[in-house]
Design a protein around this motif. Structure first.
Motif, PDB file in Angstrom:
ATOM      1  N   VAL A 183      61.242  45.804  54.363  1.00 40.24           N
ATOM      2  CA  VAL A 183      60.195  45.015  54.068  1.00 40.24           C
ATOM      3  C   VAL A 183      59.217  45.314  55.043  1.00 40.24           C
ATOM      4  CG1 VAL A 183      59.294  42.511  54.597  1.00 40.24           C
ATOM      5  CG2 VAL A 183      61.292  42.882  53.461  1.00 40.24           C
ATOM      6  N   ASP A 184      59.688  45.939  56.404  1.00 37.66           N
ATOM      7  CA  ASP A 184      58.689  46.307  57.559  1.00 37.66           C
ATOM      8  C   ASP A 184      57.949  47.375  56.767  1.00 37.66           C
ATOM      9  OD1 ASP A 184      59.243  44.451  58.976  1.00 37.66           O
ATOM     10  OD2 ASP A 184      60.901  45.444  60.097  1.00 37.66           O
ATOM     11  N   LEU A 185      58.558  48.362  56.055  1.00 31.24           N
ATOM     12  CA  LEU A 185      57.882  49.512  55.593  1.00 31.24           C
ATOM     13  C   LEU A 185      56.714  49.146  54.453  1.00 31.24           C
ATOM     14  CD1 LEU A 185      60.979  51.993  55.818  1.00 31.24           C
ATOM     15  CD2 LEU A 185      58.939  52.289  57.116  1.00 31.24           C
ATOM     16  N   LEU A 186      57.385  48.327  53.662  1.00 32.94           N
ATOM     17  CA  LEU A 186      56.570  47.768  52.545  1.00 32.94           C
ATOM     18  C   LEU A 186      55.265  47.225  53.070  1.00 32.94           C
ATOM     19  CD1 LEU A 186      55.803  46.717  49.685  1.00 32.94           C
ATOM     20  CD2 LEU A 186      57.094  44.488  50.583  1.00 32.94           C
ATOM     21  N   LYS A 187      55.270  46.582  54.308  1.00 38.11           N
ATOM     22  CA  LYS A 187      53.983  46.084  54.912  1.00 38.11           C
ATOM     23  C   LYS A 187      53.175  47.194  55.637  1.00 38.11           C
ATOM     24  CE  LYS A 187      55.879  41.625  55.908  1.00 38.11           C
ATOM     25  NZ  LYS A 187      56.405  40.627  56.895  1.00 38.11           N
ATOM     26  N   THR A 188      54.047  48.063  56.039  1.00 37.95           N
ATOM     27  CA  THR A 188      53.213  49.377  56.709  1.00 37.95           C
ATOM     28  C   THR A 188      52.358  50.024  55.555  1.00 37.95           C
ATOM     29  OG1 THR A 188      54.563  49.317  58.367  1.00 37.95           O
ATOM     30  CG2 THR A 188      53.520  51.482  58.052  1.00 37.95           C
ATOM     31  N   VAL A 189      53.104  50.407  54.680  1.00 34.83           N
ATOM     32  CA  VAL A 189      52.374  51.203  53.398  1.00 34.83           C
ATOM     33  C   VAL A 189      51.419  50.262  52.762  1.00 34.83           C
ATOM     34  CG1 VAL A 189      52.711  51.974  51.271  1.00 34.83           C
ATOM     35  CG2 VAL A 189      54.209  52.322  52.883  1.00 34.83           C
ATOM     36  N   ARG A 190      51.481  48.994  52.490  1.00 38.05           N
ATOM     37  CA  ARG A 190      50.455  48.057  52.087  1.00 38.05           C
ATOM     38  C   ARG A 190      49.201  47.970  52.897  1.00 38.05           C
ATOM     39  NH1 ARG A 190      52.983  42.784  50.686  1.00 38.05           N
ATOM     40  NH2 ARG A 190      52.665  42.238  52.901  1.00 38.05           N
ATOM     41  N   GLU A 191      49.209  48.159  54.357  1.00 32.54           N
ATOM     42  CA  GLU A 191      47.931  47.808  55.149  1.00 32.54           C
ATOM     43  C   GLU A 191      47.404  49.518  55.115  1.00 32.54           C
ATOM     44  OE1 GLU A 191      46.883  45.235  56.216  1.00 32.54           O
ATOM     45  OE2 GLU A 191      48.407  44.440  54.854  1.00 32.54           O
ATOM     46  N   PHE A 192      48.180  50.447  55.055  1.00 34.06           N
ATOM     47  CA  PHE A 192      47.691  51.586  55.194  1.00 34.06           C
ATOM     48  C   PHE A 192      46.750  51.744  53.824  1.00 34.06           C
ATOM     49  CE2 PHE A 192      47.260  56.027  53.985  1.00 34.06           C
ATOM     50  CZ  PHE A 192      47.003  56.603  54.981  1.00 34.06           C
ATOM     51  N   CYS A 193      47.437  51.570  52.737  1.00 33.77           N
ATOM     52  CA  CYS A 193      46.727  51.709  51.668  1.00 33.77           C
ATOM     53  C   CYS A 193      45.456  51.005  51.156  1.00 33.77           C
ATOM     54  CB  CYS A 193      47.760  51.588  50.148  1.00 33.77           C
ATOM     55  SG  CYS A 193      48.913  52.722  50.302  1.00 33.77           S
ATOM     56  N   ARG A 211      50.092  53.509  42.597  1.00 33.60           N
ATOM     57  CA  ARG A 211      50.775  52.891  41.536  1.00 33.60           C
ATOM     58  C   ARG A 211      52.162  52.260  42.006  1.00 33.60           C
ATOM     59  NH1 ARG A 211      50.532  55.895  35.758  1.00 33.60           N
ATOM     60  NH2 ARG A 211      50.875  53.700  35.284  1.00 33.60           N
ATOM     61  N   PHE A 212      53.078  52.998  42.417  1.00 31.40           N
ATOM     62  CA  PHE A 212      54.368  52.395  42.967  1.00 31.40           C
ATOM     63  C   PHE A 212      54.747  52.909  44.236  1.00 31.40           C
ATOM     64  CE2 PHE A 212      54.244  52.740  38.505  1.00 31.40           C
ATOM     65  CZ  PHE A 212      54.526  51.421  37.974  1.00 31.40           C
ATOM     66  N   LEU A 213      55.668  51.880  44.925  1.00 29.36           N
ATOM     67  CA  LEU A 213      56.317  52.337  46.085  1.00 29.36           C
ATOM     68  C   LEU A 213      58.022  52.146  45.830  1.00 29.36           C
ATOM     69  CD1 LEU A 213      56.507  53.104  49.278  1.00 29.36           C
ATOM     70  CD2 LEU A 213      56.453  50.645  49.383  1.00 29.36           C
ATOM     71  N   VAL A 214      58.727  52.957  45.899  1.00 29.13           N
ATOM     72  CA  VAL A 214      60.076  52.770  45.848  1.00 29.13           C
ATOM     73  C   VAL A 214      60.687  53.198  47.111  1.00 29.13           C
ATOM     74  CG1 VAL A 214      62.038  53.450  44.473  1.00 29.13           C
ATOM     75  CG2 VAL A 214      59.723  53.503  43.363  1.00 29.13           C
ATOM     76  N   ILE A 215      61.597  52.273  47.585  1.00 30.09           N
ATOM     77  CA  ILE A 215      62.400  52.338  48.702  1.00 30.09           C
ATOM     78  C   ILE A 215      63.624  52.603  48.415  1.00 30.09           C
ATOM     79  CG2 ILE A 215      62.922  51.523  51.173  1.00 30.09           C
ATOM     80  CD1 ILE A 215      60.311  50.158  50.863  1.00 30.09           C
ATOM     81  N   ARG A 216      64.673  53.599  48.835  1.00 29.54           N
ATOM     82  CA  ARG A 216      65.996  53.741  48.567  1.00 29.54           C
ATOM     83  C   ARG A 216      66.628  53.980  49.893  1.00 29.54           C
ATOM     84  NH1 ARG A 216      66.924  57.046  42.983  1.00 29.54           N
ATOM     85  NH2 ARG A 216      68.862  55.877  43.004  1.00 29.54           N
ATOM     86  N   GLU A 217      67.927  53.430  50.090  1.00 26.67           N
ATOM     87  CA  GLU A 217      68.547  53.352  51.263  1.00 26.67           C
ATOM     88  C   GLU A 217      70.037  53.795  51.007  1.00 26.67           C
ATOM     89  OE1 GLU A 217      66.403  49.728  53.543  1.00 26.67           O
ATOM     90  OE2 GLU A 217      68.500  49.462  52.782  1.00 26.67           O
ATOM     91  N   GLY A 244      52.116  60.069  55.573  1.00 28.47           N
ATOM     92  CA  GLY A 244      53.475  60.684  55.904  1.00 28.47           C
ATOM     93  C   GLY A 244      53.558  60.466  57.379  1.00 28.47           C
ATOM     94  N   GLN A 245      52.702  61.066  58.125  1.00 22.17           N
ATOM     95  CA  GLN A 245      52.737  61.183  59.386  1.00 22.17           C
ATOM     96  C   GLN A 245      53.127  59.695  59.885  1.00 22.17           C
ATOM     97  OE1 GLN A 245      49.041  62.771  60.384  1.00 22.17           O
ATOM     98  NE2 GLN A 245      49.529  64.900  59.740  1.00 22.17           N
ATOM     99  N   MET A 246      52.531  58.601  59.723  1.00 23.05           N
ATOM    100  CA  MET A 246      52.755  57.302  60.049  1.00 23.05           C
ATOM    101  C   MET A 246      54.038  56.870  59.843  1.00 23.05           C
ATOM    102  SD  MET A 246      50.772  53.746  58.950  1.00 23.05           S
ATOM    103  CE  MET A 246      49.148  54.211  59.487  1.00 23.05           C
ATOM    104  N   LEU A 247      54.536  56.882  58.634  1.00 23.58           N
ATOM    105  CA  LEU A 247      56.084  56.813  58.218  1.00 23.58           C
ATOM    106  C   LEU A 247      57.033  57.533  59.041  1.00 23.58           C
ATOM    107  CD1 LEU A 247      55.731  56.389  54.327  1.00 23.58           C
ATOM    108  CD2 LEU A 247      55.979  54.703  55.822  1.00 23.58           C
ATOM    109  N   GLU A 248      56.739  58.973  59.106  1.00 25.74           N
ATOM    110  CA  GLU A 248      57.717  59.602  60.180  1.00 25.74           C
ATOM    111  C   GLU A 248      57.783  59.064  61.586  1.00 25.74           C
ATOM    112  OE1 GLU A 248      59.057  64.188  60.519  1.00 25.74           O
ATOM    113  OE2 GLU A 248      56.885  63.750  60.243  1.00 25.74           O
ATOM    114  N   LYS A 249      56.594  58.695  62.034  1.00 28.90           N
ATOM    115  CA  LYS A 249      56.626  57.986  63.466  1.00 28.90           C
ATOM    116  C   LYS A 249      57.488  56.587  63.680  1.00 28.90           C
ATOM    117  CE  LYS A 249      52.427  60.156  64.742  1.00 28.90           C
ATOM    118  NZ  LYS A 249      50.842  59.940  65.057  1.00 28.90           N
TER     119      LYS A 249
END
Length: 465
Positions: A183-193, A211-217, A244-249
């Motif tokens: 959920v945290d990553l979803l919010k991060t991507v949403r705000e960036f986009c 279009r889509f965001l898929v999170i696999r764990e 990508g740089q934001m997500l890696e951090k």
């Protein structure tokens, strides 16, 4: 009192029907009530009238069901996800087991006494290892947003679909299916986009970028894969790199893959992909085995439940080490790998070539040398393989069940034992009924792989007559 579309009625919900809706009867006519819980008395409005049944939606709960419990999710009233979360979990299990019995008996004319007690999911929250979220150019406003009485803008949204509406997406603020990190990553991507200046995809105009965001764990490896799917835009490469740089951090992402999909179909699948960081895949462990999960590959979404289910498949197969086993609809080879150490030889058959490629990677990861895989139409491949008669056949088809020609092929092969895995009791009942003249149904084991939903997985054991 005749049932007519648009009519309001007060009814009591008798039971759940297969598929999860409540069932009531009005003068002997069947009425399916969306969101109805057995034992509740509700005022409903009939939304559809058919020849043999009608459908209705709830306007008011007059008397709640004794099995009802408060929803645990903020989005419960409109999300299409965990729509059984208002039912006590113990009662969910009882109803799922009962639905398997009723379906086998009524649809398949089979012996319901073969159904064993249901196996619960090891976890009822945060049990999924994959979630797909959709972007929308005009997000749907949640009731809590409207209640704030501030000016709202239908801008870029990223979340889940409103129940029953393919074109409405709301921003997810919490979700108990995958993990808090997801959920945290979803919010991060949403705000960036939202701040990127690039538009989200508009499903009606068939245009836009995100279009889509898929999170696999990997639940047992703590690895995480982010798969972002957009339309093609050569000028957006710098934006994707910055994301990508934001997500890696964040330190929460193992690998980030960007794919493009320019087709009109709303499917979270990448046609062309690049890896921004990491290896482009993650690994998961089930029991003593390792599995590689790539962005588009299939893998059981409840891995800890799958480990228990696969153990039951192995038990039902009754292997002693000298058998030849066919694993039909084998996917990426997870069941094949589970049974391989206990068999002489395992032959997997799968329609999707990419899945077969993943299966060979997985057997290599685990040092297994007695598995081979064949890609192609299953009814054709088993005809080609029929000269090498197996001792045991395992089947795990999609929700539509087995093609009748596949079932005829299984009868011709004459393996002594069948183990049928199914995610749909209705098609399982149909398939078992078609096998009944050649195979005796011994046992059916229901598994709850999807808590808070009406979905049910089953393992059935059959022996040749």
């Amino acid at each position: 009192m005749a049932i007519k579309a648009g009519k309001e009625l007060i009814v009591k919900i008798e039971k759940f029907a297969l598929g999860g809706k409540g069932l009531s009867r009005v003068n002997g006519e069947v009425l399916f009530v969306d969101g109805g819980i057995p034992g509740a008395t509700v005022r409903v409005k009939v939304t559809r009238k058919k020849k043999s049944y009608s459908e209705a939606r709830i306007l008011e709960v007059i008397e709640p069901s004794p099995d009802e419990s408060p929803p645990f999710c903020f989005h419960a009233s409109y999300c299409g996800g965990c729509y059984w979360q208002r039912v006590n979990y113990d009662r969910q299990l009882e109803w799922k087991e009962r639905l398997v019995r009723e379906t086998l008996e009524h649809l398949g004319n089979l012996d319901a006494s073969t159904v064993r007690p249901i196996t619960p999911s090891p976890e009822t929250l945060y049990y999924r290892n994959k979630m797909e979220f959709a972007f929308s150019a005009r997000r749907w406003f949640r009731p809590d947003e409207i209640a704030k009485e501030v000016e709202l803008k239908r801008d870029c949204g990223l979340g889940l679909h409103v129940k029953g509406h393919f074109d409405r997406v709301f921003n997810v603020e919490e979700c108990y299916l995958e993990s808090p990190q997801a959920v945290d990553l979803l919010k991060t991507v949403r705000e960036f986009c939202r701040g990127s200046g690039l538009p989200a995809y508009d499903i009606n105009r068939k245009e836009g970028f995100w279009r889509f965001l898929v999170i696999r764990e990997g639940k047992n490896t703590d690895q995480r894969l982010i798969h972002l799917i957009t339309t093609t835009n050569d000028e957006a490469a710098g934006t994707i790199e910055a994301l990508g740089q934001m997500l890696e951090k964040t330190g929460m992402v193992t690998t980030f893959v960007h794919s493009t999909n320019d087709s009109l179909s709303q499917v979270a699948f990448g046609e062309s992909s690049i890896v921004l960081f990491g290896q482009g895949y993650i690994e998961e462990r089930l029991g003593n085995f390792r599995f590689r999960i790539s962005p588009n590959s299939f893998f059981q979404t409840n891995p800890r439940g799958a480990e228990i289910l696969y153990g039951k498949v192995l038990e039902c197969a009754g292997l002693t080490g000298g058998e030849t086993v066919w694993d039909l609809y084998c996917g990426t080879g997870s069941i094949s790998i589970f049974v391989a150490p206990h068999a002489r030889r395992v032959v997997g058959v799968e329609l999707v070539e990419e899945a077969v490629a993943d299966a060979y990677v997985n057997v290599e990861l685990n040092g297994i040398e007695n598995c081979t895989f064949h890609a192609g139409d299953i009814k054709e491949v088993i005809r080609e393989l029929s000269t090498d008669v197996p001792d045991v056949i395992i089947t795990d088809p999609p929700r539509a069940g087995m093609n009748p020609k596949v079932i005829r092929g299984l009868k011709d092969v004459k393996a002594r034992r069948l183990v049928a895995v199914s995610c749909n009791p209705a098609t399982l009942a149909r398939d078992l009924s078609m096998l009944a003249d050649s195979y005796r149904l011994l046992e059916v084991y229901p598994f709850d792989m999807f808590p808070h939903t009406p979905h049910i997985e089953c393992v059935a054991l059959l022996e040749r007559k």
